[in-house]
Design an enzyme around this catalytic site. Structure first.
Site, PDB file in Angstrom:
ATOM      1  N   GLU A  49       0.864  -1.176   0.000  1.00  0.00           N
ATOM      2  CA  GLU A  49       0.000   0.000   0.000  1.00  0.00           C
ATOM      3  C   GLU A  49       0.901   1.226   0.000  1.00  0.00           C
ATOM      4  OE1 GLU A  49      -2.901   1.263   3.308  1.00  0.00           O
ATOM      5  OE2 GLU A  49      -3.908  -0.402   2.316  1.00  0.00           O
ATOM      6  N   ASP A  60      -5.501  10.312   8.749  1.00  0.00           N
ATOM      7  CA  ASP A  60      -4.222   9.856   9.288  1.00  0.00           C
ATOM      8  C   ASP A  60      -3.845  10.604  10.554  1.00  0.00           C
ATOM      9  OD1 ASP A  60      -3.312   7.899   7.248  1.00  0.00           O
ATOM     10  OD2 ASP A  60      -3.591   9.619   5.924  1.00  0.00           O
TER      11      ASP A  60
END
Length: 267
Positions: A49, A60
């Site tokens: 990824e 995030d």
């Protein structure tokens, strides 16, 4: 058959769980990304990824936000990242690569231009955090036409009707966010994860990956007993954070952590 589907089929035949490491492309410098990708495969990564750096990575936590900032210091663009994937593909034609990021860079490039370029580079899937299925009527058909699996997130708070809608739009695998909050947060509850995956399997036959909260070999093993894939990100990025100027140490430390997780999953 797509590379992602072939990967999961092969792992299932071996009774293994997929290990999916996340790293931010271009962190701490663009030159490290392709060598790191190869070393992660050597250490046992099943799928890679690759984070596309963005100035406002809303899903995030602080660790990965800083990774985006370190990458953007070098003006790492989506075009640069596609070139990295193309370079990786010169010697690795089998390991799937998923781009994880946000819609803005794709919109800036243009949906069709991106889909064509990603396919040409050797990208296999796209996880666009801020693209829900309802908003994907224009872009999702383009992804699928160009062999890109659209991968979606399911949260602990996702109701059943949303799970069904996501399952109908997704391909490749579905990514279950094991925690409420951002990446790198809190401690996961494996029993709760198992219950949610069981519920999700009522709506899809796609493999189910679990991320957010995978920190070490022990948590990888625990989640690997109930999931088809284990996704690890912040724990790897912390290895970059520890020695940002020592690329050899970064590659060694990330590979070592992944190898320990691979061993725990296979034990």
């Amino acid at each position: 058959m797509s590379r992602i589907a072939a990967c999961f089929q092969a792992l299932q035949a071996q009774g293994k769980t997929a290990l999916i490491p996340y790293v931010t492309a271009g962190d701490p410098h663009p030159s490290i990304t392709v060598p790191l990708m190869h070393q992660m495969v050597e250490a046992g990564a099943s799928i890679i990824e690759l984070g596309v750096p963005f100035s406002d990575p809303m899903a995030d936590g602080p660790t990965i936000q800083l990774a985006h900032e370190r990458s953007l210091v070098h003006n790492t663009s989506l075009t640069d990242i596609l070139a990295m994937v193309k370079e990786f593909r010169q010697t690795n034609q089998t390991t799937p690569v998923v781009l994880m990021g946000y819609l803005n860079p794709i919109e800036m490039m243009g949906y069709e231009a991106f889909a064509k370029a990603a396919q040409a580079a050797g990208v296999d899937g796209v996880l666009t955090v801020d693209l829900p299925p309802e908003e994907g009527k224009e872009v999702l058909p383009l992804f699928k036409t160009h062999g890109l699996d659209p991968i979606f997130l399911v949260a602990p708070t996702t109701p059943a009707h949303r799970m069904q809608a996501i399952a109908e739009a997704a391909s490749g695998f579905i990514y279950y966010v094991s925690l409420k909050g951002v990446t790198g947060a809190n401690t996961l509850d494996t029993a709760e994860v198992a219950a949610r995956l069981k519920q999700m399997r009522e709506y899809t036959q796609l493999p189910l990956g679990v991320g957010f909260g995978i920190k070490d070999a022990a948590t990888a093993k625990a989640v690997g007993q109930v999931a088809d894939a284990v996704v690890v990100g912040s724990a790897l990025i912390k290895q970059v954070e520890a020695t940002p100027d020592d690329h050899t140490a970064i590659i060694k430390n990330i590979s070592g952590l992944l190898a320990s997780m691979r061993s725990a999953l296979d034990a």
